[in-house]
Design a protein around this motif. Structure first.
Motif, PDB file in Angstrom:
ATOM      1  N   ASP A   1       0.839  -1.188   0.000  1.00  0.00           N
ATOM      2  CA  ASP A   1       0.000   0.000   0.000  1.00  0.00           C
ATOM      3  C   ASP A   1       0.878   1.242   0.000  1.00  0.00           C
ATOM      4  O   ASP A   1       2.018   1.228   0.475  1.00  0.00           O
TER       5      ASP A   1
ATOM      6  N   TYR B   1      -4.998  12.487   2.408  1.00  0.00           N
ATOM      7  CA  TYR B   1      -4.982  13.203   3.686  1.00  0.00           C
ATOM      8  C   TYR B   1      -4.547  14.654   3.497  1.00  0.00           C
ATOM      9  O   TYR B   1      -5.059  15.553   4.168  1.00  0.00           O
TER      10      TYR B   1
ATOM     11  N   ASP C   1       0.959   3.918   1.722  1.00  0.00           N
ATOM     12  CA  ASP C   1       1.490   4.411   2.985  1.00  0.00           C
ATOM     13  C   ASP C   1       2.796   3.703   3.331  1.00  0.00           C
ATOM     14  O   ASP C   1       3.708   4.290   3.923  1.00  0.00           O
TER      15      ASP C   1
ATOM     16  N   VAL D   1      -4.764   7.001  11.802  1.00  0.00           N
ATOM     17  CA  VAL D   1      -4.266   6.309  10.612  1.00  0.00           C
ATOM     18  C   VAL D   1      -4.667   4.838  10.711  1.00  0.00           C
ATOM     19  O   VAL D   1      -4.353   4.165  11.701  1.00  0.00           O
TER      20      VAL D   1
ATOM     21  N   ASN E   1       5.536   5.049   0.758  1.00  0.00           N
ATOM     22  CA  ASN E   1       5.974   6.402   1.121  1.00  0.00           C
ATOM     23  C   ASN E   1       7.106   6.342   2.137  1.00  0.00           C
ATOM     24  O   ASN E   1       8.118   7.051   2.020  1.00  0.00           O
ATOM     25  N   THR E   2       6.954   5.491   3.136  1.00  0.00           N
ATOM     26  CA  THR E   2       7.955   5.368   4.194  1.00  0.00           C
ATOM     27  C   THR E   2       9.211   4.663   3.694  1.00  0.00           C
ATOM     28  O   THR E   2      10.335   5.073   3.996  1.00  0.00           O
TER      29      THR E   2
ATOM     30  N   GLY F   1      -3.254   7.149   5.669  1.00  0.00           N
ATOM     31  CA  GLY F   1      -1.824   7.430   5.816  1.00  0.00           C
ATOM     32  C   GLY F   1      -1.613   8.919   6.009  1.00  0.00           C
ATOM     33  O   GLY F   1      -2.342   9.735   5.439  1.00  0.00           O
ATOM     34  N   ASP F   2      -0.621   9.287   6.803  1.00  0.00           N
ATOM     35  CA  ASP F   2      -0.452  10.711   7.110  1.00  0.00           C
ATOM     36  C   ASP F   2       0.318  11.472   6.042  1.00  0.00           C
ATOM     37  O   ASP F   2       0.407  12.700   6.110  1.00  0.00           O
ATOM     38  N   ARG F   3       0.885  10.760   5.050  1.00  0.00           N
ATOM     39  CA  ARG F   3       1.541  11.455   3.934  1.00  0.00           C
ATOM     40  C   ARG F   3       0.905  11.084   2.604  1.00  0.00           C
ATOM     41  O   ARG F   3       1.531  11.197   1.556  1.00  0.00           O
ATOM     42  N   THR F   4      -0.326  10.648   2.641  1.00  0.00           N
ATOM     43  CA  THR F   4      -1.047  10.362   1.406  1.00  0.00           C
ATOM     44  C   THR F   4      -1.613  11.651   0.824  1.00  0.00           C
ATOM     45  O   THR F   4      -1.873  12.623   1.542  1.00  0.00           O
TER      46      THR F   4
ATOM     47  N   SER G   1       2.771   8.572  -2.942  1.00  0.00           N
ATOM     48  CA  SER G   1       1.810   9.671  -2.999  1.00  0.00           C
ATOM     49  C   SER G   1       2.517  10.950  -3.446  1.00  0.00           C
ATOM     50  O   SER G   1       3.645  11.223  -3.014  1.00  0.00           O
TER      51      SER G   1
ATOM     52  N   PRO H   1      -5.236   1.071   8.279  1.00  0.00           N
ATOM     53  CA  PRO H   1      -5.058   0.406   6.988  1.00  0.00           C
ATOM     54  C   PRO H   1      -6.302   0.579   6.118  1.00  0.00           C
ATOM     55  O   PRO H   1      -7.431   0.465   6.609  1.00  0.00           O
TER      56      PRO H   1
END
Length: 267
Positions: free
Chosen positions: A37, A109, A39, A126, A42-43, A103-106, A56, A128
């Motif tokens: 996914d 959001y 999220d 956050v 991104n990490t 997700g906090d960096r999607t 994202s 899934p």
């Protein structure tokens, strides 16, 4: 030596990358594929874990020191924005309510934060992605922020769309919505070569949709074929082949507004 690539198991990604990861694009190398996914990617991209990776657009300010944005292969379009869903009518008021986000960096959001900037704050959790709609339906969360195929299925959970952030974004800017980007790790992949491989993979996907059908359905997380088809039709479009001036303007506008609001670093 194989290159590493990471993208989601969603139909738009498996459709776009089928030819590339199955050795059907002339001149392209072999790939080790990771499904995750956004999220997660991104990490992982912040740690430089993959040579090519789907992330994202909202995460770009933290990634462009390690990666270069490719002008193709991503998800950007119209009528495909995130939805804010609720079980009960909240009359648009999320004050103090718990909102599940993927997700906090999607990008979803980030759009939510821009949309709700002048509203009293909600409590954010956050969650899934696959748990958001069932959780809202069960009363675990007051509202949920959803993307992708949820546009076609949320009514099955008895949910109501409180807001369509895509409609809000398009009405406010006149631009398409930048959702997912494809990045190439600096020093590991030639960006021009990678863009050529991906464009050829997209061309082959459109030329022979049946070739990728089994692969797409195998990773579609129990989606019905009709939902899979609608998902691909919506998210794989002219911007997938090339961002072009309008696509780049959409990305610049999103990240410019986010930086001006203090939500992301300046790019």
């Amino acid at each position: 030596m194989a290159l590493s690539i990471a993208f989601s198991p969603c139909p738009n990604d498996t459709f776009v990358f089928h030819a590339l990861v199955h050795g059907l694009v002339p001149g392209a190398p072999e790939f080790d594929v990771t499904f995750a996914d956004v999220d997660v990617t991104n990490t992982a991209a912040e740690r430089g874990e993959f040579d090519l990776v789907k992330v994202s657009y909202a995460a770009l300010p933290w990634l462009l020191d390690r990666y270069e944005l490719l002008p193709c292969g991503g998800a950007l379009g119209r009528g495909c924005g995130p939805l804010v869903l609720t079980r009960d009518s909240l009359d648009g008021d999320l004050t103090g309510r718990t909102v599940a986000v993927p997700g906090d960096r999607t990008t979803a959001y980030l759009l939510f934060r821009l949309w709700s900037a002048d509203r009293p704050p909600a409590r954010i959790e956050v969650v899934p992605f696959h748990r958001i709609m069932p959780g809202v339906a069960a009363g675990e969360y007051d509202a949920g922020l959803v993307i992708h195929e949820a546009r076609f299925t949320y009514q099955r959970y008895g949910l109501t769309a409180l807001a369509d952030l895509g409609e809000w974004w398009e009405g406010d800017t006149g631009l398409p919505i930048p959702l997912g980007a494809i990045l190439a790790r600096r020093g590991a992949v030639d960006p021009a070569e990678a863009a050529g491989w991906i464009r050829e993979s997209v061309r082959r996907a459109w030329a022979d949709p049946a070739a990728s059908r089994e692969y797409v359905l195998a990773h579609a997380q129990e989606m019905e074929p009709d939902v899979v088809r609608r998902h691909i039709d919506l998210y794989v479009n002219e911007f997938t082949a090339d961002l072009g001036p309008e696509g780049h303007k959409a990305v610049e506008t999103l990240l410019g507004r986010a930086a001006a609001a203090g939500l992301t670093p300046t790019v």
